[in-house]
Design a protein around this motif. Structure first.
Motif, short mmCIF file in Angstrom:
data_model
loop_
_atom_site.label_atom_id
_atom_site.label_comp_id
_atom_site.label_asym_id
_atom_site.label_seq_id
_atom_site.Cartn_x
_atom_site.Cartn_y
_atom_site.Cartn_z
N VAL A 212 6.52 26.01 7.31
CA VAL A 212 5.97 24.79 7.87
C VAL A 212 6.41 23.46 7.28
N GLU A 213 6.73 22.72 8.34
CA GLU A 213 7.64 21.47 7.97
C GLU A 213 6.46 20.04 8.24
N GLN A 214 6.57 19.06 6.72
CA GLN A 214 5.54 18.29 6.46
C GLN A 214 6.27 16.87 6.34
N GLU A 215 5.83 15.49 6.99
CA GLU A 215 6.64 14.80 7.27
C GLU A 215 6.30 14.07 6.51
N THR A 216 6.98 12.92 5.94
CA THR A 216 6.48 11.94 5.00
C THR A 216 7.16 10.56 5.29
N TYR A 217 6.02 9.67 6.32
CA TYR A 217 6.50 8.43 6.65
C TYR A 217 6.71 7.17 5.90
N TRP A 218 6.96 5.83 5.26
CA TRP A 218 6.46 4.96 5.03
C TRP A 218 7.14 3.79 4.98
N VAL A 219 6.83 2.64 4.90
CA VAL A 219 7.13 1.25 5.25
C VAL A 219 6.67 1.18 4.23
N PRO A 220 7.52 0.64 3.01
CA PRO A 220 6.73 0.01 1.92
C PRO A 220 6.56 -1.83 2.19
N CYS A 221 5.53 -2.11 1.29
CA CYS A 221 5.24 -2.69 1.52
C CYS A 221 4.84 -4.44 1.10
N PRO A 222 4.42 -5.60 0.85
CA PRO A 222 4.83 -6.10 -0.69
C PRO A 222 3.77 -5.98 -1.99
N GLN A 223 5.17 -5.84 -2.87
CA GLN A 223 4.41 -5.36 -3.84
C GLN A 223 4.92 -4.30 -4.16
N GLN A 224 5.81 -3.19 -3.60
CA GLN A 224 5.86 -2.47 -3.70
C GLN A 224 7.45 -2.07 -4.26
N VAL A 225 8.07 -3.46 -4.66
CA VAL A 225 9.67 -3.45 -4.97
C VAL A 225 9.75 -2.64 -6.77
N GLY A 226 10.17 -1.64 -6.31
CA GLY A 226 10.36 -0.76 -7.74
C GLY A 226 10.54 0.72 -7.13
#
Length: 538
Positions: A212-226
């Protein structure tokens, strides 16, 4: 959790003794970290591993405080303790920084045949493009999965999890990767568990049940620096779990574009350097900029009015100093500025400002729009002209309202005035002079036999500041036929007199100017200069 790659060796028991299994040290990672990277975090053993069932055999545990690498020293586990249903141990760890501690419990099972039970976890594809030399393991070998999904038949791709690799992402720009899991038992279904999944991120099953292949997709938003350390396990329907693997992503503010060296007519120069422009020659000045963020795009432009005769070329892709396996269009760009200065721009000096503007990305423009501006000084040389194709002196002379004889006198390197000049050849069109005290344009024009308009044509900067300063350098085209005979050091009206010789009626007569002497001495006489100090009565 399960620990992979632990070799098991069955020893032949002595008569009446239980069988024993000799195990080598086994390890896994339990990283502790500060999301803002402001304070160091230390991982330590809160409580050593203890057996929860059966006759316990001691397990020694060690932890690398910096990486969270846990090493279990297993020795002589009895076959009874490693039964098919497994022997369970409990291990408790602390992650500590100044002022706070968090705790995590691990359940450890000792299993006889781990390789035949535990699912395996690896990267599928990766689009963490902001990693320097980011890996691309989307193309698996043909035999990566066995026929019908019955286990692995080839080697796993290179592991790219924590701590072997960490990645950089930027606010507003996507992080995208997939994980692939497979269970040795082809009839089992496989799923995923995840810890510390970032806000605003999404997961979706791309394909399959086992593998099985599972994808993670994420666009970092403000306050997520770190720092964001997301850990995954593959789990089958018998609750057998893979060794956990973590993806280490550092989210940074989106950086501003960076200008590279400029190309000044074939020379790579710093943009802080002054650019010299020669009249008659097109100046080609190519600017280039790039983004450290491989997914960002740049637009190059000019700020403010552009000079007469200039052109701004089309933006094209440029080689990038940033290693980007799949850069965005516009991640590294260049653009040509071309300027053919008008003939009367000698001495002109101005700043031309170039801008590089990026995009802000998504999540409500989290990356911001950044503009980098650099202003470059362009200076047009005085008294120099670069000739075009098959030009002659007479053609250049016509441009500046003079004659070929004056130009030929200014350029002794040209052996004959009728020679065809080669393209790009630089010639002098006048003389540079340093302004003296109390001199003005009117006096200079009279002295050098020229006009104020001609001086303006040769010195564009004087059109805006016509008042001359002592020591200022200007260009003039002198005319020996029309210029004054006086000089600054010895004006004839103050220091010289003229005596007629040879004329019958005026022989020996002294005059106060050359003009009067020539008028009275006649065609058969000759006027000669003498010191006024020796001229009585003058």
């Amino acid at each position: 959790t399960s620990i992979k790659n632990v070799p098991l060796i069955m020893q032949t028991p002595e008569l009446g003794q239980p069988a024993e299994i000799v195990l080598q040290p086994a390890s896994f990672y339990a990283p502790g970290y500060d999301p803002l990277n402001q304070m160091p975090v230390t991982v330590s053993v809160a409580r050593p591993a203890i057996a929860l069932t059966g006759a316990p055999t001691a397990i020694t545990s060690e932890v690398d405080g910096m990486t969270g690498k846990v090493t279990l020293m297993l020795s002589k586990i009895s076959s009874a303790e490693a039964a098919r249903n497994g022997q369970f141990y409990s291990l408790m760890l602390n992650a500590s920084r100044t002022g706070s501690t968090v705790q995590v419990d691990f359940l450890i099972r000792i299993q006889l045949d781990m390789q035949s039970l535990a699912p395996k976890l690896s990267f599928g594809h990766m689009d963490l493009s902001n990693l320097v030399a980011a890996p691309n393991v989307s193309a698996y070998p043909a035999d990566f999965f066995g026929a019908g999904g019955i286990g692995y038949t080839g080697e796993l791709p290179e592991t790219l999890f924590f701590p072997e690799a960490s990645y950089v992402a930027y606010l507003g720009f996507q992080v995208n990767y997939s994980l692939v899991a497979s269970d040795p038992q082809g009839t089992n279904n496989v799923g995923f568990t995840v810890v510390n999944f970032p806000d605003h991120a999404r997961m979706k099953t791309v394909k399959g049940r086992n593998p099985v292949e599972q994808e993670t997709y994420w666009v970092p938003c403000p306050q997520q620096v770190g720092r964001h350390l997301t850990c995954y396990e593959a789990v089958d329907n018998n609750l057998n779990a893979s060794t956990p693997e973590c993806v280490d992503v550092h989210v940074l503010p989106d950086p501003a574009p960076i200008f590279m060296l400029a190309n000044d007519d074939g020379r790579m120069v710093n943009m802080s350097q002054e650019v010299i422009v020669t009249l008659g020659a097109a100046k080609h000045y190519e600017v280039a900029a790039y983004e450290q963020n491989c997914l960002d795009s740049i637009t190059l432009d000019l700020e403010g009015p552009t000079p007469e005769g200039s052109m701004w070329g089309r933006q094209v892709t440029a080689p990038s100093p940033q290693a980007c396996p799949r850069p965005a269009e516009g991640q590294s760009v260049k653009r040509m500025f071309t300027w053919m200065a008008p003939f009367n721009y000698g001495g002109h000096e101005r700043e031309i400002c170039f801008t590089a503007t990026d995009v802000c990305g998504r999540c409500n423009c989290a990356g911001r729009v950044d503009t980098t501006t650099i202003c470059v000084t362009f200076k047009v040389t005085r008294c120099k002209y670069s000739v075009g194709n098959e030009h002659q002196l007479s053609e250049v002379a016509f441009i500046y309202g003079t004659d070929w004889l004056q130009l030929w006198k200014q350029n002794p390197q040209i052996l004959h005035p009728d020679y065809i000049l080669f393209t790009g050849q630089s010639i002098d069109i006048g003389r540079l002079l340093v302004v003296g005290a109390n001199e003005n344009l009117y006096n200079l024009a009279r002295r050098y036999g020229t006009t104020i308009e001609s001086i303006y044509d040769l010195n564009h900067d004087l059109m805006w500041v016509p008042d001359l300063q002592e020591g200022q350098e200007i260009c003039v085209i002198p005319n020996s036929c029309l210029g004054q005979s006086d000089t600054v050091l010895s004006p004839a009206s103050e220091y010289r007199a003229y005596q007629c010789a040879g004329h019958l009626n005026t022989n020996g007569v002294i005059y106060d100017s050359l003009e009067n002497c020539r008028n009275q001495c006649g065609d058969d006489g000759l006027c000669s200069s003498i010191s006024r100090a020796t001229a009585p009565g003058l």
